[in-house]
Design a protein around this motif. Structure first.
Motif, PDB file in Angstrom:
ATOM      1  N   GLU A  50       0.822  -1.198   0.000  1.00 18.05           N
ATOM      2  CA  GLU A  50       0.000   0.000   0.000  1.00 18.05           C
ATOM      3  C   GLU A  50       0.866   1.262   0.000  1.00 18.05           C
ATOM      4  O   GLU A  50       2.005   1.262   0.425  1.00 18.05           O
ATOM      5  CB  GLU A  50      -0.930   0.011   1.221  1.00 18.05           C
ATOM      6  CG  GLU A  50      -0.205   0.232   2.550  1.00 18.05           C
ATOM      7  CD  GLU A  50      -1.169   0.353   3.708  1.00 18.05           C
ATOM      8  OE1 GLU A  50      -2.373   0.430   3.467  1.00 18.05           O
ATOM      9  OE2 GLU A  50      -0.699   0.382   4.854  1.00 18.05           O
ATOM     10  N   ALA A  51       0.305   2.326  -0.497  1.00 17.75           N
ATOM     11  CA  ALA A  51       0.934   3.635  -0.465  1.00 17.75           C
ATOM     12  C   ALA A  51       0.080   4.516   0.433  1.00 17.75           C
ATOM     13  O   ALA A  51      -0.886   5.136  -0.006  1.00 17.75           O
ATOM     14  CB  ALA A  51       1.039   4.217  -1.866  1.00 17.75           C
ATOM     15  N   ARG A  52       0.399   4.542   1.704  1.00 24.14           N
ATOM     16  CA  ARG A  52      -0.435   5.235   2.683  1.00 24.14           C
ATOM     17  C   ARG A  52      -0.412   6.746   2.480  1.00 24.14           C
ATOM     18  O   ARG A  52      -1.397   7.436   2.754  1.00 24.14           O
ATOM     19  CB  ARG A  52       0.041   4.886   4.088  1.00 24.14           C
ATOM     20  CG  ARG A  52      -0.804   5.481   5.206  1.00 24.14           C
ATOM     21  CD  ARG A  52      -0.246   5.068   6.560  1.00 24.14           C
ATOM     22  NE  ARG A  52      -0.072   3.637   6.633  1.00 24.14           N
ATOM     23  CZ  ARG A  52       0.688   3.017   7.550  1.00 24.14           C
ATOM     24  NH1 ARG A  52       1.348   3.730   8.439  1.00 24.14           N
ATOM     25  NH2 ARG A  52       0.789   1.710   7.564  1.00 24.14           N
ATOM     26  N   TYR A  53       0.709   7.269   2.013  1.00 20.16           N
ATOM     27  CA  TYR A  53       0.844   8.717   1.894  1.00 20.16           C
ATOM     28  C   TYR A  53       0.595   9.148   0.452  1.00 20.16           C
ATOM     29  O   TYR A  53       1.164   8.580  -0.478  1.00 20.16           O
ATOM     30  CB  TYR A  53       2.235   9.157   2.358  1.00 20.16           C
ATOM     31  CG  TYR A  53       2.436   8.945   3.834  1.00 20.16           C
ATOM     32  CD1 TYR A  53       2.143   9.945   4.755  1.00 20.16           C
ATOM     33  CD2 TYR A  53       2.893   7.720   4.320  1.00 20.16           C
ATOM     34  CE1 TYR A  53       2.310   9.746   6.117  1.00 20.16           C
ATOM     35  CE2 TYR A  53       3.064   7.512   5.684  1.00 20.16           C
ATOM     36  CZ  TYR A  53       2.767   8.525   6.570  1.00 20.16           C
ATOM     37  OH  TYR A  53       2.937   8.307   7.927  1.00 20.16           O
ATOM     38  N   PRO A  54      -0.237  10.158   0.258  1.00 22.12           N
ATOM     39  CA  PRO A  54      -0.576  10.589  -1.105  1.00 22.12           C
ATOM     40  C   PRO A  54       0.579  11.339  -1.747  1.00 22.12           C
ATOM     41  O   PRO A  54       1.562  11.696  -1.095  1.00 22.12           O
ATOM     42  CB  PRO A  54      -1.781  11.510  -0.876  1.00 22.12           C
ATOM     43  CG  PRO A  54      -1.584  12.042   0.513  1.00 22.12           C
ATOM     44  CD  PRO A  54      -0.950  10.927   1.294  1.00 22.12           C
ATOM     45  N   ALA A  55       0.431  11.597  -3.028  1.00 22.72           N
ATOM     46  CA  ALA A  55       1.457  12.331  -3.765  1.00 22.72           C
ATOM     47  C   ALA A  55       1.566  13.757  -3.219  1.00 22.72           C
ATOM     48  O   ALA A  55       0.586  14.348  -2.742  1.00 22.72           O
ATOM     49  CB  ALA A  55       1.111  12.346  -5.252  1.00 22.72           C
ATOM     50  N   ALA A  57       1.532  17.580  -3.076  1.00 23.08           N
ATOM     51  CA  ALA A  57       0.815  18.597  -3.842  1.00 23.08           C
ATOM     52  C   ALA A  57       1.730  19.755  -4.217  1.00 23.08           C
ATOM     53  O   ALA A  57       1.422  20.528  -5.109  1.00 23.08           O
ATOM     54  CB  ALA A  57      -0.380  19.113  -3.037  1.00 23.08           C
ATOM     55  N   ARG A 120       8.760  10.345  -1.028  1.00 22.81           N
ATOM     56  CA  ARG A 120       7.580   9.505  -1.189  1.00 22.81           C
ATOM     57  C   ARG A 120       7.839   8.517  -2.321  1.00 22.81           C
ATOM     58  O   ARG A 120       8.181   8.900  -3.445  1.00 22.81           O
ATOM     59  CB  ARG A 120       6.337  10.342  -1.533  1.00 22.81           C
ATOM     60  CG  ARG A 120       5.096   9.478  -1.726  1.00 22.81           C
ATOM     61  CD  ARG A 120       3.976  10.251  -2.382  1.00 22.81           C
ATOM     62  NE  ARG A 120       2.794   9.416  -2.568  1.00 22.81           N
ATOM     63  CZ  ARG A 120       2.592   8.629  -3.634  1.00 22.81           C
ATOM     64  NH1 ARG A 120       3.488   8.568  -4.601  1.00 22.81           N
ATOM     65  NH2 ARG A 120       1.488   7.894  -3.718  1.00 22.81           N
ATOM     66  N   TYR A 123       5.376   2.574  -3.639  1.00 19.56           N
ATOM     67  CA  TYR A 123       4.903   1.454  -2.838  1.00 19.56           C
ATOM     68  C   TYR A 123       5.773   1.308  -1.587  1.00 19.56           C
ATOM     69  O   TYR A 123       6.943   1.701  -1.578  1.00 19.56           O
ATOM     70  CB  TYR A 123       4.942   0.147  -3.636  1.00 19.56           C
ATOM     71  CG  TYR A 123       4.149   0.197  -4.911  1.00 19.56           C
ATOM     72  CD1 TYR A 123       2.760   0.171  -4.897  1.00 19.56           C
ATOM     73  CD2 TYR A 123       4.794   0.294  -6.143  1.00 19.56           C
ATOM     74  CE1 TYR A 123       2.033   0.232  -6.067  1.00 19.56           C
ATOM     75  CE2 TYR A 123       4.074   0.352  -7.321  1.00 19.56           C
ATOM     76  CZ  TYR A 123       2.694   0.328  -7.275  1.00 19.56           C
ATOM     77  OH  TYR A 123       1.971   0.396  -8.442  1.00 19.56           O
ATOM     78  N   SER A 175       5.251   3.258   5.957  1.00 19.74           N
ATOM     79  CA  SER A 175       4.642   2.843   4.702  1.00 19.74           C
ATOM     80  C   SER A 175       5.535   3.257   3.541  1.00 19.74           C
ATOM     81  O   SER A 175       6.684   2.854   3.460  1.00 19.74           O
ATOM     82  CB  SER A 175       3.230   3.426   4.576  1.00 19.74           C
ATOM     83  OG  SER A 175       2.581   2.938   3.415  1.00 19.74           O
ATOM     84  N   ASN A 176       5.032   4.114   2.655  1.00 18.53           N
ATOM     85  CA  ASN A 176       5.786   4.484   1.457  1.00 18.53           C
ATOM     86  C   ASN A 176       6.511   5.819   1.593  1.00 18.53           C
ATOM     87  O   ASN A 176       6.964   6.387   0.596  1.00 18.53           O
ATOM     88  CB  ASN A 176       4.841   4.559   0.250  1.00 18.53           C
ATOM     89  CG  ASN A 176       3.752   5.604   0.447  1.00 18.53           C
ATOM     90  OD1 ASN A 176       3.093   5.643   1.479  1.00 18.53           O
ATOM     91  ND2 ASN A 176       3.537   6.447  -0.560  1.00 18.53           N
TER      92      ASN A 176
END
Length: 209
Positions: A50-55, A57, A120, A123, A175-176
């Motif tokens: 999983e990629a818990r943290y979003p891209a 911004a 970031r 994955y 996470s990622n």
């Protein structure tokens, strides 16, 4: 009631009824175990990839919490500012870097310089791979090993390093996402800066989530 004749007894004793189909109880139990195992594997696998943290911004400096450092080293503050990183990040990661400074009471003499790098990855396993490589590099070589310590309750894994010349580092992976916070202090330090850096990383992880 009359007793069965000897002939009837012999027939009954040798009679072999048609065999019944086997009971399905064991088959159903086996199927349930397989389904449970698949469900467990799915949850574990999803947690790994999983990629818990979003891209990102944009500029992540507003999310970087360096207040714990400022409390440990009070003085005039140059707030975190974005510093672009040239070149590609291995593993298709996206990297952002913020720098900040603390000066002495005169507002001119440098007291501490800090830098936080946030990466970031697409994955979690990719982040885990490159984090382990960073940790291995931080530990130095067999000829000049450095004292790398594990840090508990900070993301999924973290380590701290103090060079003894006023340089401190705390890095963590969750996470990622990986965070690397480094601080160079001029003069004597009267606080546990490794713990202070850990507090800053922990708070930044919450903000970036």
């Amino acid at each position: 009631m009359t007793a069965p004749s000897p002939v009837a007894a012999d027939v009954l004793a040798g009679w072999d009824p048609i065999s019944r189909p086997p009971r399905r109880t064991l088959s159903w139990l086996a199927l349930l175990l397989v389904l449970a195992g698949c469900g467990y594997a799915y949850e574990v696998g999803r947690g790994l990839i999983e990629a818990r943290y979003p891209a990102f911004a944009g500029d992540i400096c507003p999310a970087v919490d360096v207040q714990p450092i400022f409390k440990a080293l009070p003085g005039p503050i140059d707030p975190p500012t974005d510093h672009p990183i040239d070149g590609e990040t291995p593993g298709e990661g996206v990297r952002r870097r913020c720098r900040f400074a603390i000066t002495g009471a005169d507002g001119v003499t440098p007291r501490a310089m800090g830098e936080m790098t946030v990466t970031r990855y697409p994955y979690a396993p990719v982040a885990q791979l490159f984090f382990s490589m960073d940790r291995s590099q931080a530990s130095g070589s067999s000829f000049a090993p450095k004292d790398v310590r594990e840090v508990a309750a900070l993301g999924e894994e973290a380590f701290a390093l103090e060079d003894g010349d006023g340089s401190f580092q705390v890095a963590a992976r969750d996470s990622n996402l990986t965070i690397d916070l480094q601080l160079v202090v001029a003069g004597d330090v009267g606080a546990d800066l490794a713990r202070t850096l850990g507090d800053g990383v922990r708070s930044s992880l919450r903000r970036l989530g």
